[in-house]
Each structure stands twice: as C-alpha cells, then as structure tokens.
Design a protein around this motif. Structure first.
Motif, PDB file in Angstrom:
ATOM      1  N   PHE A 134     -23.202  22.669 -13.067  1.00  0.00           N
ATOM      2  CA  PHE A 134     -22.112  21.853 -12.541  1.00  0.00           C
ATOM      3  C   PHE A 134     -20.760  22.370 -13.026  1.00  0.00           C
ATOM      4  O   PHE A 134     -19.778  22.362 -12.271  1.00  0.00           O
ATOM      5  CB  PHE A 134     -22.292  20.393 -12.963  1.00  0.00           C
ATOM      6  CG  PHE A 134     -21.181  19.494 -12.489  1.00  0.00           C
ATOM      7  CD1 PHE A 134     -21.127  19.080 -11.172  1.00  0.00           C
ATOM      8  CD2 PHE A 134     -20.188  19.083 -13.364  1.00  0.00           C
ATOM      9  CE1 PHE A 134     -20.105  18.263 -10.732  1.00  0.00           C
ATOM     10  CE2 PHE A 134     -19.168  18.255 -12.933  1.00  0.00           C
ATOM     11  CZ  PHE A 134     -19.120  17.841 -11.619  1.00  0.00           C
ATOM     12  N   VAL A 135     -20.689  22.809 -14.287  1.00  0.00           N
ATOM     13  CA  VAL A 135     -19.443  23.400 -14.787  1.00  0.00           C
ATOM     14  C   VAL A 135     -19.079  24.623 -13.950  1.00  0.00           C
ATOM     15  O   VAL A 135     -17.908  24.849 -13.619  1.00  0.00           O
ATOM     16  CB  VAL A 135     -19.583  23.771 -16.282  1.00  0.00           C
ATOM     17  CG1 VAL A 135     -18.348  24.515 -16.764  1.00  0.00           C
ATOM     18  CG2 VAL A 135     -19.800  22.512 -17.120  1.00  0.00           C
ATOM     19  N   GLY A 136     -20.088  25.414 -13.568  1.00  0.00           N
ATOM     20  CA  GLY A 136     -19.822  26.557 -12.702  1.00  0.00           C
ATOM     21  C   GLY A 136     -19.307  26.138 -11.335  1.00  0.00           C
ATOM     22  O   GLY A 136     -18.421  26.787 -10.763  1.00  0.00           O
ATOM     23  N   VAL A 137     -19.855  25.039 -10.780  1.00  0.00           N
ATOM     24  CA  VAL A 137     -19.373  24.536  -9.491  1.00  0.00           C
ATOM     25  C   VAL A 137     -17.905  24.124  -9.600  1.00  0.00           C
ATOM     26  O   VAL A 137     -17.085  24.418  -8.701  1.00  0.00           O
ATOM     27  CB  VAL A 137     -20.245  23.358  -9.026  1.00  0.00           C
ATOM     28  CG1 VAL A 137     -19.635  22.680  -7.800  1.00  0.00           C
ATOM     29  CG2 VAL A 137     -21.660  23.826  -8.714  1.00  0.00           C
ATOM     30  N   VAL A 138     -17.534  23.460 -10.686  1.00  0.00           N
ATOM     31  CA  VAL A 138     -16.136  23.063 -10.890  1.00  0.00           C
ATOM     32  C   VAL A 138     -15.239  24.293 -10.995  1.00  0.00           C
ATOM     33  O   VAL A 138     -14.131  24.335 -10.423  1.00  0.00           O
ATOM     34  CB  VAL A 138     -16.012  22.179 -12.141  1.00  0.00           C
ATOM     35  CG1 VAL A 138     -14.545  21.863 -12.438  1.00  0.00           C
ATOM     36  CG2 VAL A 138     -16.801  20.884 -11.966  1.00  0.00           C
ATOM     37  N   ALA A 139     -15.697  25.308 -11.741  1.00  0.00           N
ATOM     38  CA  ALA A 139     -14.890  26.523 -11.894  1.00  0.00           C
ATOM     39  C   ALA A 139     -14.676  27.224 -10.556  1.00  0.00           C
ATOM     40  O   ALA A 139     -13.577  27.714 -10.255  1.00  0.00           O
ATOM     41  CB  ALA A 139     -15.569  27.468 -12.896  1.00  0.00           C
ATOM     42  N   VAL A 140     -15.717  27.285  -9.718  1.00  0.00           N
ATOM     43  CA  VAL A 140     -15.575  27.908  -8.394  1.00  0.00           C
ATOM     44  C   VAL A 140     -14.594  27.114  -7.529  1.00  0.00           C
ATOM     45  O   VAL A 140     -13.736  27.691  -6.833  1.00  0.00           O
ATOM     46  CB  VAL A 140     -16.954  28.006  -7.713  1.00  0.00           C
ATOM     47  CG1 VAL A 140     -16.799  28.430  -6.250  1.00  0.00           C
ATOM     48  CG2 VAL A 140     -17.847  28.990  -8.454  1.00  0.00           C
ATOM     49  N   LEU A 166      -4.129  33.483 -12.822  1.00  0.00           N
ATOM     50  CA  LEU A 166      -4.400  32.070 -12.591  1.00  0.00           C
ATOM     51  C   LEU A 166      -5.894  31.819 -12.376  1.00  0.00           C
ATOM     52  O   LEU A 166      -6.461  30.858 -12.925  1.00  0.00           O
ATOM     53  CB  LEU A 166      -3.617  31.575 -11.369  1.00  0.00           C
ATOM     54  CG  LEU A 166      -2.128  31.325 -11.571  1.00  0.00           C
ATOM     55  CD1 LEU A 166      -1.457  30.996 -10.240  1.00  0.00           C
ATOM     56  CD2 LEU A 166      -1.894  30.200 -12.574  1.00  0.00           C
ATOM     57  N   ALA A 167      -6.544  32.678 -11.615  1.00  0.00           N
ATOM     58  CA  ALA A 167      -7.973  32.492 -11.349  1.00  0.00           C
ATOM     59  C   ALA A 167      -8.799  32.693 -12.614  1.00  0.00           C
ATOM     60  O   ALA A 167      -9.686  31.874 -12.934  1.00  0.00           O
ATOM     61  CB  ALA A 167      -8.428  33.449 -10.241  1.00  0.00           C
ATOM     62  N   LEU A 168      -8.517  33.773 -13.341  1.00  0.00           N
ATOM     63  CA  LEU A 168      -9.269  34.026 -14.582  1.00  0.00           C
ATOM     64  C   LEU A 168      -8.992  32.939 -15.613  1.00  0.00           C
ATOM     65  O   LEU A 168      -9.921  32.421 -16.257  1.00  0.00           O
ATOM     66  CB  LEU A 168      -8.906  35.401 -15.130  1.00  0.00           C
ATOM     67  CG  LEU A 168      -9.315  36.600 -14.255  1.00  0.00           C
ATOM     68  CD1 LEU A 168      -8.818  37.912 -14.890  1.00  0.00           C
ATOM     69  CD2 LEU A 168     -10.826  36.640 -14.064  1.00  0.00           C
ATOM     70  N   GLY A 169      -7.723  32.609 -15.784  1.00  0.00           N
ATOM     71  CA  GLY A 169      -7.377  31.581 -16.767  1.00  0.00           C
ATOM     72  C   GLY A 169      -7.882  30.210 -16.362  1.00  0.00           C
ATOM     73  O   GLY A 169      -8.286  29.412 -17.213  1.00  0.00           O
ATOM     74  N   GLY A 170      -7.886  29.902 -15.050  1.00  0.00           N
ATOM     75  CA  GLY A 170      -8.365  28.600 -14.602  1.00  0.00           C
ATOM     76  C   GLY A 170      -9.848  28.421 -14.852  1.00  0.00           C
ATOM     77  O   GLY A 170     -10.291  27.370 -15.337  1.00  0.00           O
ATOM     78  N   ALA A 171     -10.643  29.435 -14.544  1.00  0.00           N
ATOM     79  CA  ALA A 171     -12.075  29.349 -14.810  1.00  0.00           C
ATOM     80  C   ALA A 171     -12.344  29.236 -16.310  1.00  0.00           C
ATOM     81  O   ALA A 171     -13.205  28.440 -16.744  1.00  0.00           O
ATOM     82  CB  ALA A 171     -12.784  30.573 -14.228  1.00  0.00           C
ATOM     83  N   ALA A 172     -11.608  30.021 -17.115  1.00  0.00           N
ATOM     84  CA  ALA A 172     -11.775  29.949 -18.565  1.00  0.00           C
ATOM     85  C   ALA A 172     -11.364  28.587 -19.102  1.00  0.00           C
ATOM     86  O   ALA A 172     -11.967  28.073 -20.065  1.00  0.00           O
ATOM     87  CB  ALA A 172     -10.956  31.054 -19.238  1.00  0.00           C
ATOM     88  N   MET A 173     -10.373  27.972 -18.475  1.00  0.00           N
ATOM     89  CA  MET A 173      -9.912  26.655 -18.909  1.00  0.00           C
ATOM     90  C   MET A 173     -11.012  25.612 -18.750  1.00  0.00           C
ATOM     91  O   MET A 173     -11.230  24.763 -19.638  1.00  0.00           O
ATOM     92  CB  MET A 173      -8.674  26.273 -18.088  1.00  0.00           C
ATOM     93  CG  MET A 173      -7.699  25.363 -18.809  1.00  0.00           C
ATOM     94  SD  MET A 173      -6.256  25.014 -17.761  1.00  0.00           S
ATOM     95  CE  MET A 173      -5.637  26.670 -17.478  1.00  0.00           C
ATOM     96  N   VAL A 174     -11.712  25.644 -17.616  1.00  0.00           N
ATOM     97  CA  VAL A 174     -12.778  24.679 -17.370  1.00  0.00           C
ATOM     98  C   VAL A 174     -13.917  24.874 -18.375  1.00  0.00           C
ATOM     99  O   VAL A 174     -14.435  23.902 -18.958  1.00  0.00           O
ATOM    100  CB  VAL A 174     -13.292  24.806 -15.930  1.00  0.00           C
ATOM    101  CG1 VAL A 174     -14.517  23.925 -15.704  1.00  0.00           C
ATOM    102  CG2 VAL A 174     -12.192  24.459 -14.933  1.00  0.00           C
ATOM    103  N   VAL A 175     -14.290  26.127 -18.605  1.00  0.00           N
ATOM    104  CA  VAL A 175     -15.366  26.415 -19.559  1.00  0.00           C
ATOM    105  C   VAL A 175     -14.953  26.016 -20.972  1.00  0.00           C
ATOM    106  O   VAL A 175     -15.756  25.430 -21.733  1.00  0.00           O
ATOM    107  CB  VAL A 175     -15.755  27.904 -19.488  1.00  0.00           C
ATOM    108  CG1 VAL A 175     -16.791  28.243 -20.562  1.00  0.00           C
ATOM    109  CG2 VAL A 175     -16.281  28.255 -18.101  1.00  0.00           C
TER     110      VAL A 175
END
Length: 373
Positions: A134-140, A166-175
């Motif tokens: 689910f965390v991966g779904v949020v990151a996508v 923005l994309a790299l940092g946004g995904a890292a932010m969620v994780v």
C-alpha cells in the motif's frame, strides 16, 4: 400636360425630369399625418419606430415631397396608400412550453463508477494484505500526481518546476514517513526542497525564482500531505484508520454531489467552483458525520460514536476546502481537469484534491482520540 395635377406616380421611382421639378418640401408640423390623410393612419402607426433602412427613408421623403407638391387643398392621397404595406403583425400562435431539461452530471458516470470500484479494490487489497504494498501504491500516486501538476504548470504558465527531484524526493518522503514517522517526513521534505534548488541551477537564471517556488509548493502539496496516510498505517490498527480516512472522504464527496445535484440552488463559491452549492455542503457534513460515527464505533479500537461525529464534520470541511483549493489552481491554469488518466474522473490529482488536505486532519484527530498506537 402629360402629368395630371393632383396625381402621384405609381411608385417611389421617378425619372430625371420629375426629380428636377420637385420643389423643396415645406415645413410640416409634427401632428400632421405622415402621408397627409387620415387613411394613412394605420401605416403611420406601423412605422412609429422609423424606417429600418436608409433607402426606405429616401423613398418616404420622396413620397412626402410628391404629396405636398401642390398647395391646393384638393390634393389627393397616393393611390397605393389605401392598402398599408406594413400591416401590424398578427400575434403569434401560442407555443407549447419547452419540456424541462434533466440535470446532467457532466461526466460519464458509468466510467467513473467502474474506475472508482477498480481503484477501491486495488487499495483495499494492498491495504489489508501487505502494508508495504500500500505504501508503494501511495508513492506511485504521488509521482503521477506530481507529473500531472508540473506538466500543466509548464503548458499553461510556462513554469518549469523540476520533475526529477520532485518525483524522487516525493517517493522518498512517503517511505520515510512510514519508516520514521513525522521526523522522517520533515527531513525528506527539506532534502527535496534543496534538490529542487540545485537542479534548477543547471538551466538559465531567467525564471529561476518562479520555477523553484512552484517546485517547493508541489513538494509540500502532493507528497508531504500524502505522507500522513503512510503515518496512519504505522499504528496497530493502521489499515482500519486508513480505511476510515478513505471512506469518510469518499462519503463526503458523494453526499455533496447527491444532495447538491438534487436540491442545490444556492451557490457555495461561484467564483471558484460554480457547481458547488450550500445544500451540497450540508449533505457532505451529514453523510460524513453518520459514516464517521459508524466507523469509529465499529472499526477503530477504543473509538466512540461521538468522536466519529466530530471526525466526520472535520473531514467534510477539509475535503470541501481541498476541492475548492484545486479548483482555484485549475481556474488559474484555465483547465477543467489535471489529466485524462482516469476515465470519468480526469487525472490522479482530480481524485487526490480532497484526500490530500484531509490526511493530516484525520491523522491528528486519530492521535488525539485513540493515540498513535
């Protein structure tokens, strides 16, 4: 003697000889009928508004000149004056009242429902099977939302917010929010902002401040707010909290749509979103409060119904404000939807508009009501 005294030509057209013999028209008082006879009253009444065309004015003046050409009182009216050329129009026959038009939703409801159900299945399956999925779904969803937002900014305003950092940092932010909580989310946001500043330095300085400002706004608006969903998931009953958050937001939007479409007459914010009504807002509040009471009573450990009422009220307010906020962005950009990825819905950002600002509200109230546990 070819011309008989007192008689007028048959029509408004005259030869050159008659035109030269025509004397200037004498002054006529306003109360004299236009054609010099009571028989012309109907035609004069039909022309109260004046002639419609310029050459009609010229024809009328020539007719008057010929009428008053002789100063004898025995002058007769024009032969063709007895039959008015412009009779008063007959009143139109009563037309049947047009059939009332049915209200339209403005979207393909079949496609919207199908896409919504499909997204719901994916979200619920990933939520209750493996939390990391689910965390991966949020990151996508965050990455796609950032792509839509930055693309529309560049297309409509020529604002080039750097997508890669923005994309790299946004995904890292969620994780980071899921792994390290609020502290990890703040650190990831700061590093993402720094990466945006540095990345933009590789291009000419013109528009630098504008582009990095848009990048920082995008980093906060999309991934940082989405991080609170990941932080909700860290609790023991995390899936139930996330499900409550999703259900209340969807129910609020559905209540606003259903009540507003059926009963809405008073605009809520016509300059921002003309489709939203005050009646729709009332529907959103009522639906969300009922759903909140049920969810807190039956889904959340140690939750009570009155907490659900407050939670539903807060969700209805934040979801409405979030929807209005993105409507402001789209109006400024001059677009209806942020994308076309989801048939019947628009883009990912068109579905995240009410979810993103609601996530921190639900996370905070859950912590206050039942703890972070």
């Amino acid at each position: 003697m070819g011309h008989v005294q007192g008689a007028a030509p048959a029509g408004p057209a005259y030869d050159a000889q008659n035109a030269q013999q025509t004397r200037p028209r004498p002054l006529v008082p306003d109360d004299v009928p236009a054609y010099g006879s009571d028989q012309d009253g109907d035609r004069g009444a039909a022309r109260l508004g004046g002639p419609l065309f310029r050459d009609e004015t010229f024809r009328d003046e020539n007719l008057r000149d010929e009428t008053f050409r002789h100063d004898t009182p025995s002058a007769q009216p024009l032969p063709h004056a007895a039959a008015p050329q412009n009779p008063e129009p007959m009143p139109d026959a009563p037309q049947p009242a047009p059939a009332p038009q049915k209200k339209s939703a403005g979207r393909d409801l079949g496609a919207a429902i199908g896409v919504g159900v499909g997204l719901g299945v994916v979200i619920v399956a990933s939520l209750f099977v493996v939390k990391a999925v689910f965390v991966g779904v949020v990151a996508v969803a965050v990455v796609v939302g950032l792509w839509e937002l930055t693309s529309r900014l560049q297309e409509r305003k020529d604002i080039k917010a750097p997508l890669v950092p923005l994309a790299l940092g946004g995904a890292a932010m969620v994780v980071a929010g899921y792994a390290r909580g609020a502290e990890g989310a703040w650190v990831a946001l700061a590093l993402t902002g720094l990466a945006v500043l540095v990345w933009r330095m590789t291009e000419p300085p013109e528009g630098y401040l504008r582009d990095v400002t848009a990048g920082l706004f995008a980093a906060f608006y999309v991934p940082f707010l989405a991080t609170f969903v990941a932080m909700m998931l860290t609790a023991e009953d995390g899936p139930q909290r996330v499900l409550t958050f999703l259900l209340l937001t969807v129910v609020s939007d559905t209540g606003a749509y259903a009540v507003g479409w059926r009963f809405g007459t008073h605009k809520l914010a016509p300059r921002i979103s003309p489709g939203k009504t005050r009646e729709g807002l009332v529907g959103a509040v009522l639906f969300a409060m009922v759903a909140g009471a049920l969810c807190m009573e039956f889904l959340i450990d140690d939750g009570t119904w009155w907490q659900g009422l407050l939670l539903g009220l807060a969700v209805a307010a934040s979801a409405t404000l979030g929807d209005l906020g993105e409507s402001m962005i789209k109006r400024d950009l001059g677009i209806k939807d942020m994308g076309t990825l989801l048939p019947g819905h628009g883009g990912i950002m068109d579905r995240l508009d009410s979810l993103l600002p609601t996530a921190p509200v639900v996370w905070l109230l859950m912590v206050l009501f039942v703890g972070s546990g």
